[in-house]
Design an enzyme around this catalytic site. Sequence first.
Site, PDB file in Angstrom:
ATOM      1  CG  ASP A  99       9.797   0.355 -40.243  1.00  0.00           C
ATOM      2  OD1 ASP A  99      10.420  -0.320 -39.404  1.00  0.00           O
ATOM      3  OD2 ASP A  99       8.815   1.063 -39.956  1.00  0.00           O
ATOM      4  CG  ASP A 195       9.555  -3.421 -36.028  1.00  0.00           C
ATOM      5  OD1 ASP A 195       8.704  -2.549 -35.833  1.00  0.00           O
ATOM      6  OD2 ASP A 195       9.343  -4.639 -35.821  1.00  0.00           O
ATOM      7  CD  GLU A 249       8.900  -0.196 -32.142  1.00  0.00           C
ATOM      8  OE1 GLU A 249       7.694   0.003 -31.955  1.00  0.00           O
ATOM      9  OE2 GLU A 249       9.346  -1.294 -32.551  1.00  0.00           O
ATOM     10  CG  HIS A 321       2.664   2.255 -37.559  1.00  0.00           C
ATOM     11  ND1 HIS A 321       3.855   2.864 -37.207  1.00  0.00           N
ATOM     12  CD2 HIS A 321       2.867   0.932 -37.390  1.00  0.00           C
ATOM     13  CE1 HIS A 321       4.725   1.944 -36.848  1.00  0.00           C
ATOM     14  NE2 HIS A 321       4.152   0.761 -36.951  1.00  0.00           N
ATOM     15  CG  ASP A 322       2.930   0.468 -33.648  1.00  0.00           C
ATOM     16  OD1 ASP A 322       2.278  -0.201 -34.470  1.00  0.00           O
ATOM     17  OD2 ASP A 322       4.162   0.373 -33.505  1.00  0.00           O
TER      18      ASP A 322
HETATM   19  C1  NOJ Z   1       6.549  -2.428 -33.954  1.00  0.00           C
HETATM   20  C2  NOJ Z   1       5.785  -1.919 -35.135  1.00  0.00           C
HETATM   21  O1  NOJ Z   1       5.747  -0.533 -35.099  1.00  0.00           O
HETATM   22  C3  NOJ Z   1       4.415  -2.557 -35.061  1.00  0.00           C
HETATM   23  O2  NOJ Z   1       3.518  -1.988 -35.974  1.00  0.00           O
HETATM   24  C4  NOJ Z   1       4.563  -4.029 -35.267  1.00  0.00           C
HETATM   25  O3  NOJ Z   1       3.316  -4.651 -35.090  1.00  0.00           O
HETATM   26  C5  NOJ Z   1       5.580  -4.630 -34.292  1.00  0.00           C
HETATM   27  N1  NOJ Z   1       6.747  -3.826 -34.116  1.00  0.00           N
HETATM   28  C6  NOJ Z   1       6.041  -5.956 -34.786  1.00  0.00           C
HETATM   29  O4  NOJ Z   1       6.829  -5.778 -35.933  1.00  0.00           O
END
Ligand code: NOJ
Length: 549
Positions: A99, A195, A249, A321-322
């Site tokens: 990541d 990210d 992302e 994970h989000d």
């Molecule tokens: C996306 C990540 O997947 C998430 O977990 C994170 O809180 C935010 N970006 C900030 O880095």
Amino acid sequence: MGKTEWFKEMSFYQIWTRSFADGNGDGIGDLYGVYDRLEYVKALGVDGIWFSPLYPSPNADYGYDISDYKNIHPDFGTLEQFRNVLDKAHRLGLKVLMDLVVNHTSDEHFWFQESRKSRDNPYSDYYIWRDKPNNWDSLFEGRAWEYEPMRKQYYLHIFSKKQPDLNMDNPKVREEVKDIMRFWLDMGVDGFREDVINFISKREGLPDGLPFVPMANGIIHYKDGPHIHEYMAEFRKVARKYHAVQIGEGPMTTVRSAMHYLTGKEKSLDMMISFDHMLADCFMTEYLQRPFSLKRYKSALTRWQKTLDGKAWNVLYLENHDHPRIISRYGSERYWKKSGKALAVSYLFLQGTPFIYQGQEIGMMNIRLSSIEKYKDIASKTNFARLLTREPEEKRLRRVHASSRDSARTPMQWDDSRYAGFTSGTPWFFVNPNYKTVNAAAEERDPDSILQFYRRCLSLRKHSRTLLFGRYHEFFPKHPKIYMYERVLEDNAYLIICSFSDKPIQIQLPKKYQNRKLQLMLCNESGQDGTSPVMSPYEARVYRTKISP
Ligand code: NOJ
């Protein structure tokens, strides 16, 4: 297919290490646990792993606040242990993606510690400092600006206060990013998941954002910003040298803006993680719920499938994970097994590279904790405190139950022993009490389990050029309960049908498939030979046939 497009025939497993497997008994998942479980990952039939951040971090945002980009969090092990994992993964034929979190660092990173001291030190322009803040809100807590008494200025943080945004307009910062990339690529990693990469270039002058949009009011000034494609081109150059894959992302990205990153002269990413299909039961964030709409889910998928076809390549995912667990959202906990499998079928046979998030393959579901204090995730806590505050607490807690990122972060359920076999110590976070039935060991033994079904799906996809590369077409897009699509390559066709109904439902085949010999390749209903015009609740079928091109 070029040497650099190896990812198209692959699928990936995402590991959020803290909750995957604890190898040293301290209650926290680590790279020793990962090392021991790589065979399990391989046996799923995936071809690679994406690791959420493994770097040292004070964990204000569980690893997405990095304090050292070139090391491993002591909770997870050492650089040496990472190399062991990397080597073993490679021996097993698994690629490894790291990541890359460079929109922001931790406030405990050395660069920030220096930057905050004065306006004239070597790191003073590494972050975004202003005498007066603009009106932007942070996506995680309060305003997007925090005052720093030492420097007598405010710094920008789109996420938490402990995640100051880097100043990507500073060429030195971009050199640091490239240096980090080279560090991991030289070690042998195969690429990056990048990210919030569409946020890294901010509009000059940082103008005020939209007045009435809570939390995301500044987004028009920091999403797809003015220099984004120049900066991305610099990073691309590094990655190309190593034939590394780059997956961005893109929160709040539209398919149109994603195409700028994925195609043409500006192409800077191999794939983009989009969010449209994750909004079928919510607005903007899962905390703001609405009833699940299959039509919304289908139309988002179809829009991306059609727009990218022949031009770019999709990331396929339902969990990470989000996001809370997908069975608890788009499926049905009552029809746990069947809806878990139907969801797998609904996305694994689309065109793109599938990602499976740890625990998804065994059908893990949301945890419901009794108070907000028990949750760890900053976004859950601040949403609870900040959004719809006129609602009674009880109602807001229900929103947290349905939306928390912590539901995806409970320890992996390996077996039915204490703490689900995740640790021999005391786990850092609550184990979902359903682990006695939902666990990998039980599903290993059950030939009809969600786990075995995922394996079959992945194997079918991997061995079919049609499922990998065929054209996508959706049938009956307006149907509220059935998702039906085909994948076609020359005279080979697959027809995929998923019911999202908790009642039996009559289906009609598209004309071109009527009176054809359809071979049922996969189905989640035992005893089904594929000829019945009635689909049972959450039934899913995958047919293969020949058609005239
Ligand atoms: C996306 C990540 O997947 C998430 O977990 C994170 O809180 C935010 N970006 C900030 O880095």
